[in-house]
Design a protein around this motif. Structure first.
Motif, mmCIF file in Angstrom:
data_model
loop_
_atom_site.group_PDB
_atom_site.id
_atom_site.type_symbol
_atom_site.label_atom_id
_atom_site.label_comp_id
_atom_site.label_asym_id
_atom_site.label_seq_id
_atom_site.Cartn_x
_atom_site.Cartn_y
_atom_site.Cartn_z
ATOM 1 N N GLU A 1 0.663 -1.458 -0.073
ATOM 2 C CA GLU A 1 0.089 -0.056 0.014
ATOM 3 C C GLU A 1 0.903 1.224 0.221
ATOM 4 O O GLU A 1 0.762 2.443 -0.742
ATOM 5 C CB GLU A 1 -0.903 -0.009 1.310
ATOM 6 C CG GLU A 1 -2.176 -1.153 1.014
ATOM 7 C CD GLU A 1 -2.982 -1.139 2.523
ATOM 8 O OE1 GLU A 1 -2.805 -0.077 3.255
ATOM 9 O OE2 GLU A 1 -3.635 -1.820 2.449
ATOM 10 N N TRP A 2 1.944 1.141 0.853
ATOM 11 C CA TRP A 2 2.862 2.372 0.878
ATOM 12 C C TRP A 2 3.588 2.463 -0.493
ATOM 13 O O TRP A 2 3.679 3.642 -0.970
ATOM 14 C CB TRP A 2 3.985 2.300 1.941
ATOM 15 C CG TRP A 2 3.457 2.597 3.315
ATOM 16 C CD1 TRP A 2 3.041 1.748 4.206
ATOM 17 C CD2 TRP A 2 2.833 4.068 3.774
ATOM 18 N NE1 TRP A 2 2.638 2.358 5.318
ATOM 19 C CE2 TRP A 2 2.407 3.825 4.943
ATOM 20 C CE3 TRP A 2 2.805 5.076 3.156
ATOM 21 C CZ2 TRP A 2 1.895 4.854 5.787
ATOM 22 C CZ3 TRP A 2 2.256 6.247 3.923
ATOM 23 C CH2 TRP A 2 1.970 5.907 4.965
ATOM 24 N N GLY B 1 1.741 9.486 -5.342
ATOM 25 C CA GLY B 1 1.625 10.347 -4.405
ATOM 26 C C GLY B 1 2.564 11.648 -4.879
ATOM 27 O O GLY B 1 3.187 11.404 -6.019
ATOM 28 N N THR C 1 1.470 10.118 7.687
ATOM 29 C CA THR C 1 1.282 10.662 6.605
ATOM 30 C C THR C 1 2.552 10.016 5.494
ATOM 31 O O THR C 1 3.379 9.825 6.169
ATOM 32 C CB THR C 1 1.370 12.119 6.369
ATOM 33 O OG1 THR C 1 2.810 12.498 6.813
ATOM 34 C CG2 THR C 1 0.420 12.794 7.294
ATOM 35 N N LEU C 2 2.507 10.377 4.357
ATOM 36 C CA LEU C 2 3.756 9.731 3.490
ATOM 37 C C LEU C 2 4.881 10.537 3.588
ATOM 38 O O LEU C 2 5.897 9.759 3.748
ATOM 39 C CB LEU C 2 3.248 9.949 1.885
ATOM 40 C CG LEU C 2 4.119 9.583 0.917
ATOM 41 C CD1 LEU C 2 4.370 7.959 0.973
ATOM 42 C CD2 LEU C 2 3.450 9.907 -0.547
ATOM 43 N N ARG D 1 2.171 1.794 -3.427
ATOM 44 C CA ARG D 1 1.341 2.434 -4.354
ATOM 45 C C ARG D 1 1.243 4.101 -3.973
ATOM 46 O O ARG D 1 0.958 4.790 -4.901
ATOM 47 C CB ARG D 1 -0.087 1.711 -4.228
ATOM 48 C CG ARG D 1 -1.235 2.383 -4.934
ATOM 49 C CD ARG D 1 -2.345 1.521 -4.643
ATOM 50 N NE ARG D 1 -3.721 2.353 -5.261
ATOM 51 C CZ ARG D 1 -4.000 1.921 -6.620
ATOM 52 N NH1 ARG D 1 -3.159 0.996 -7.145
ATOM 53 N NH2 ARG D 1 -5.077 2.541 -7.006
ATOM 54 N N GLU D 2 1.166 4.424 -2.524
ATOM 55 C CA GLU D 2 1.271 5.715 -2.284
ATOM 56 C C GLU D 2 2.309 6.575 -2.944
ATOM 57 O O GLU D 2 2.333 7.667 -3.302
ATOM 58 C CB GLU D 2 1.024 5.821 -0.762
ATOM 59 C CG GLU D 2 0.028 5.393 -0.025
ATOM 60 C CD GLU D 2 -1.011 6.678 0.005
ATOM 61 O OE1 GLU D 2 -0.719 7.741 -0.097
ATOM 62 O OE2 GLU D 2 -2.256 6.328 0.174
#
Length: 434
Positions: free
Chosen positions: A121-122, A129, A277-278, A124-125
């Motif tokens: 998931e990270w 992002g 947060t990212l 993908r972020e």
């Protein structure tokens, strides 16, 4: 092809101990390697706490990511000799291979378990992002970052591309087996990758392998099986992972209780509160984690202090084999005794389980269904690997699970206090081992 990146004026080459050389000819790949998010992988070890067991295992996620890219580059090169490929599809493949681990956090899987995260998931972020990686990918076209993310999340329309990076025999596994074997100094992970690449053929939904190369594929499957039980699930490594996870749990528990840290863990605040947060996530790497572990050795809290000292000085927990199916009849007494002698069983009495399924045939509809490996016969017929190989058939679909109980033997052997209780605990633990 759309996009502002082309071919480099001069090929870039990385010297690599596993593949000898890693070749970069595309401007896109060169730009991705230079991003801050990719360079962060230098500060995250590939094998987490394994360096405390195999002292050579200091290689990083960056090492591995470059290796997966190189294996994929060679796969694509071979496929292009067999069929015509869209040039953009090739770059999607190479980008996904390079970035497949970009979302890993410090100490990877242990970190994920404690904070209920998923590195995919990270990943993908980071790809989609506000990042340098996204900026570079977007220069290839507005939809290009999404295509790369889709390959990694296994939702990309071209299933052949997905299989090259995520299947039972893919670029990721081929590199990490060879690389991890090299850096740990073991021979288990060795297999003939050159032969496998030569016999690989593109099919509609996945790569298949010429029947004449079956023994090389068998060797790969068995190498993976041995690496999991001799290296990845090594009991000493798992002891270090247990202590690492308990440190993070304790720090989080103390934060939630309003404990005043001597050295405030500001890097963890949004992580502990579940509001990370990212930007915050990308600041976390193993140098940050180890800084706090070093500082927390001076904390007032005895549990946090002791666990950090254990991890930093490699004073790990010992273990005994256990069988949870027997319901551990002694478990309630162990919990009671640990509490009586002043050892919180939540942190000092831990069952850890590991399991692996080395190869599986197709089980449609089942959770985590696996695409089988197919062999291509001279007649053009495809045959599933375990139907042709007696070696692979013997381990197909057989999940092996191992359970160990970890505890601080040094505390229990110190008879200056609670001598009788500690003797009883050691007796119960020895009985578990049979």
């Amino acid at each position: 092809m759309a996009g502002r990146y082309g071919v480099l004026d001069e090929e870039k080459v990385f010297k690599d101990p596993v593949h000898r050389y890693i070749h970069v000819r595309d401007e896109l790949i060169w730009e991705l390697i230079g991003t801050r998010e990719f360079q962060r992988l230098r500060r995250i070890r590939q094998l987490g706490t394994t360096y405390l067991t195999f002292h050579g295992a200091e290689h990083t996620r960056l090492n591995h990511s470059l290796g997966v890219y190189e294996v994929m580059r060679r796969m694509v090169e071979n496929i292009e000799k067999k069929q015509k490929w869209d040039p953009e599809e090739r770059l999607v493949c190479l980008s996904a291979a390079l970035l497949h681990d970009i979302g890993h956090g410090p100490f990877s899987h242990s970190f994920e378990k404690v904070f209920h995260m998923d590195h995919e998931e990270w990943t993908r972020e980071i790809i989609l992002g506000d990042t340098e990686i996204n900026q570079v990918l977007s220069n290839m076209g507005e939809s290009f970052p999404q295509k790369v993310a889709d390959v990694i999340s296994k939702t990309y329309s071209n299933k052949l591309v997905v299989s090259l990076i995520s299947s039972q025999i893919d670029a990721d596994r081929m590199d990490y087996l060879l690389r991890d074997a090299f850096y740990t100094g073991v021979s288990y992970g060795q297999f003939d990758m050159e032969r496998i690449l030569r016999v690989m053929r593109p099919a509609e939904d996945q790569a298949v392998f010429k029947h004449s190369g079956m023994h090389a594929v068998e060797d790969y499957i068995m190498s993976r099986y041995q690496m999991y039980w001799q290296v990845y699930f090594h009991p000493v490594t798992r002891s270090a992972e247990v202590i690492l996870s308990k440190i993070l749990h304790r720090a989080k528990d103390l934060y939630e209780q309003g404990y005043e840290f001597i050295d405030k863990p500001k890097h963890f605040y949004t992580l502990f509160s579940g509001k990370i947060t990212l930007k915050d996530y990308l600041k976390l790497d193993e140098s940050v984690i180890l800084y706090y572990f070093q500082e927390w050795q001076e904390e007032k809290d005895e549990i946090l202090r002791d666990l950090c000292q254990r991890f930093m000085d490699r004073r790990l927990f010992k273990y005994v084999e256990v069988d949870p199916s027997a319901q551990m009849r002694v478990w309630p007494e162990l919990l009671q005794l640990f509490t009586k002698i002043g050892l919180d069983p939540h942190y000092y009495l831990v069952i850890d389980s590991s399991s692996d399924l080395p190869y599986d045939f197709y089980r449609p509809g089942e959770e985590e269904e696996r695409l089988p490996i197919h062999l291509l016969k001279q007649s053009g017929e495809l045959r599933e690997l375990s139907r042709e190989s007696e070696i692979v058939e013997a381990i197909s679909g057989k999940k092996r699970t191992d359970h160990k109980l970890y505890f601080p033997l040094d505390f229990l052997e110190d008879e200056r206090t609670f001598a009788e209780e500690k003797k009883r605990i050691l007796l119960l633990l020895k009985a578990q081992e049979g």
